[in-house]
Each structure stands twice: as C-alpha cells, then as structure tokens.
Design a protein around this motif. Structure first.
Motif: not given
Length: 457
Positions: A323-325, A331-333, A336-340
């Motif tokens: 379930n990627p945001p 939500h999410g990690c 893992r899921h944020s732009d650097p």
C-alpha cells in the motif's frame, strides 16, 4: 528467514569479511542455532536445505525480492565458506564440481615473483605458504577485472584466500537462474490455494515480539502523545502525527497505520475514540459525522465490532512492501516512499547533523530502509550502536523509552510474550467486512507450524 535478516543488518553495519563482522555474525548465528556444515548432523542440514527452497519460492515473486534474497544468500555463503578448514573447503569445491587444480610447489616457486607482484595483500613469505589454484580465465573474471590475480596462457593463478570470489560468482549465476526458473512456475503455484497465501505471507513476514498484547494499556495519556512523538516515535509515525495535527484528518491508510501503532503503545479504545474525534472535529468533520463514519472503524480495529478480529500493529516490512502512499497520503515508510530531497529537508528540520543525513541517504540509496531507520534512532538518541535489529515501529518506541529511562523496566514498556508470534501482516480494511474469527489467518497458522518445525531442538 531470521538468519538472512541478521545477515542483511550486519552486512550494512560492518565491513563484510572484517573481524568484527565475522564475530558478530557468528554470535548471532549461534543464538539462532543455525546448523553448521557438520556431516553427521543430517537433520539440521535437511532443515537448512528445505528452508532454502521454501524461501526460493517465496522470494522469486518480484525483482526486488529476488535481488534481496540473492544478496543475503551470497553473504551467508561467503561467511560459511571462509569458516571452513582447508580440507573441508577442498572437499566442498569438489562437491560443487569446482575441482580446480592446485599448482605444484615447483611451479609456484618458478612463478613466485609474478604471483607476489600480481596478488595484492601477499608478502613473498605468504606466497610460498599459500596454496594457489590454476583456474580458467572465464571463472575468474571478477578477480581479473580487479587486477588481483596473475594471468598466464589463459589461466588465472588464484590464491586460496580469493577462491571464494569464484565460488560466489558460480553460486550467483546458478541461484539467479534457479530463481528465474522458479518464477516461471509461479502460475501453477498460485493456483494452489494451500501454498500461495503462505508464500505471500512469508515474503512479507515479521519475526519479532507480539505487539498486539499490551500490559501497558491505559498507561499512556493523551497529553503525552505530542511529547512522545518527538522523543520516541519512529519517523513514519512522527510524520503521521504531525500531518494529523496540521490537517486534522488522515486518509484511510494513515488512520490504519497510525491507529494500530497507538493501540500498540497502550491507548485504550476509549482513549483512541477521544483522540481521533477531538482532532477530526477541529477540521471539516463534525461530531455526528465522526460517530457515524469513523467511530465504527476504530472499534473494529480494537476487535469490538464485526467478527472481533484482533488487529496487529503494522511491522516495518508490511509498511515498506504494501500500500504505497499516493498524493495527499502520509502513511508508508519515509525512507522507502519519500523523495530523497524531501527526506533530506525533513531530517534537517529535525536537527539531524549533515554527516548523519549523508549516512541515512546512503542507506536509502542502497535500499536498506530499516537500517536507515536504525541510523535515525542512533542519531536522535545519541548512541553509537543500538544493539538490536529494528523490525517494527512499536519496537522503536519500546527501545526508545527504555533508553531514555536509563534501561529501567518501564510502565510503558510493551509486552513481549516470550515466544515470538507471527501475526497477520495482510490485514483487511477497517471499513470492510472481516472474515477471520481470530487474529490468526490460515496462512499465519501454517507459517507458525513451519517456523516451529525449523526451530525445534
């Protein structure tokens, strides 16, 4: 699977093949009662082989899973191969059809100067003591590329200390091909309702304390949450808490992830209803709409509605892999899921040092998201080594509280039931009709039975 998780953690925390790495990995493997290559321990070796092939099935299902599995298996083989005695190492080479020819003493003496000049890390004395193998150049491409071997007449003269590179290259090729072939067989496996749920669950499984059972229920007050979010929440939950305070609302994925985390740290059902209602009615949701649209789902997550399913707080693996945001979700990690660049800005706003941010971003670049979270823990708590593998947001909270309170047994400490239990990581929607009648799905039960088989004495 716990062995490979340990290998991953130590492989990033320490330089592979260093003495510290070997010592730590050896100690962890002994704790896990991982079988050695003892010829007379047939049952241990049998379980080792069976578990490997089960994990092949579970981890062949996507490119990311295959890449992760291959890397950990390679690191584990490197350690085990280098721990063998010379005689066992030679026997192993023969067993896997890598019967390289050891050169004679006369030839070694004749080529001593060339071997010394072409083999980094060896003195002339060590050249004379070391066993060298005559290996076809095709089998020694990596060593040749790194200019670490002497080449003559199409053959590489490889010292015993570097033969593991050839073994690993051979193993990588064979295992990659085997995983690809296994992946092609997935359609027939997916049609078997007995196997597919188990394999899907295994590749996303969490192995650790059971955070659905709390002895600290009610010990956390609502007034403490803001302070705790800064001091003891992992970044994923800190992000959700801030978004809730700023927007007075979270979408379904955020409510599930954050609500079950708060349940795990000790919020009672009554506290949870009060917490979410107070925040939502500060936004665009009035009290009547909250009671009709949201209160049921909160009671449902506490097992008080529907089939009384006891929902478990999400593990790191579930948050990372499912379930990627999308836009507007929180939500999410974050690792893992944020732009650097956005992650960097967030870490800067939390006063993480530039060098610390660089270390975190390097781990993120290498797709070591849980280790990036461990580094975040170390930097925010000013410790050099946290001394544990981080696998769960509620574990983060527990360890943070223990550290901040001087290692004392805490009222807020979460219950560890002793025997780690596998809880459902494929939990259904709060608003859907639940089907299981307990917290364990059939896949959970099958997985526990499988785990018991491989851990029994």
């Amino acid at each position: 699977l716990p062995v490979l998780k340990v290998v991953e953690n130590l492989g990033v925390s320490y330089v592979r093949s260093s003495e510290m790495y070997k010592t730590k990995l050896g100690a962890e493997l002994r704790k896990l009662k991982f079988p050695a290559l003892a010829e007379d321990d047939y049952e241990a070796r049998r379980k080792d082989h069976i578990s490997h092939f089960i994990l092949r099935l579970a981890y062949c299902q996507s490119e990311d899973l295959r890449r992760w599995f291959l890397q950990q298996e390679m690191d584990l083989l490197r350690y085990r191969f280098n721990e063998l005695t010379d005689s066992l190492r030679q026997k192993f080479l023969e067993h896997v059809n890598l019967s390289f020819e050891a050169i004679s003493e006369d030839l070694k003496n004749e080529l001593a100067n060339e071997l010394y000049a072409s083999t980094p890390g060896l003195t002339m004395i060590k050249v004379k003591e070391q066993m060298f193998y005559k290996v076809g150049l095709a089998d020694a491409v990596d060593l040749f590329r790194a200019r670490r071997v002497f080449i003559k007449d199409g053959f590489a003269y490889v010292p015993l200390k570097d033969i593991d590179a050839i073994v690993l290259n051979n193993y990588r090729t064979k295992l990659s091909k085997a995983l690809a072939l296994t992946a092609r067989s997935l359609p027939s496996i997916q049609s078997d309702e007995r196997l597919q749920p188990l394999l899907n669950h295994l590749s996303h499984s969490y192995i650790g304390p059971d955070y659905s059972v709390q002895k600290n229920t009610g010990k956390i007050s609502l007034e403490q949450i803001d302070t705790l979010s800064v001091k003891s929440f992992p970044l994923c939950m800190r992000q959700l808490h801030k978004a809730l305070r700023d927007n007075h609302h979270l979408r379904h994925g955020g409510r599930m992830q954050y609500g079950l985390f708060l349940k795990g740290i000790g919020l009672t059902l009554e506290q949870a209803l009060e917490f979410w209602k107070k925040e939502f009615i500060r936004g665009k949701v009035d009290a009547d709409k909250f009671d009709k649209g949201y209160a049921y789902s909160i009671r449902h997550s506490y097992g008080k509605e529907g089939k009384r399913t006891d929902y478990t707080p999400y593990s790191c693996m579930k948050i990372i892999m499912s379930n990627p945001p999308s836009q507007g979700d929180y939500h999410g990690c974050p690792f893992r899921h944020s732009d650097p660049e956005l992650l960097k800005q967030k870490l800067q706003s939390y006063k993480i040092s530039p060098s610390g941010i660089t270390q975190i971003l390097e781990l993120v670049k290498g797709m070591h998201y849980q280790l990036a979270c461990q580094k975040y823990f170390e930097l925010t708590h000013d410790v050099d080594d946290i001394g544990f593998s981080l696998n769960h947001p509620n574990q983060y909270f527990t360890e943070s509280q223990r550290l901040l309170n001087g290692g004392r047994e805490l009222k807020k400490e979460l219950s560890n039931s002793g025997n780690s239990q596998q809880k459902s990581n494929s939990q259904e929607s709060m608003n859907s009709n639940p089907t299981p009648t307990s917290s364990k799905t059939p896949a959970d039960a099958d997985l526990e039975e499988l785990e018991a088989y491989f851990t029994e004495d």
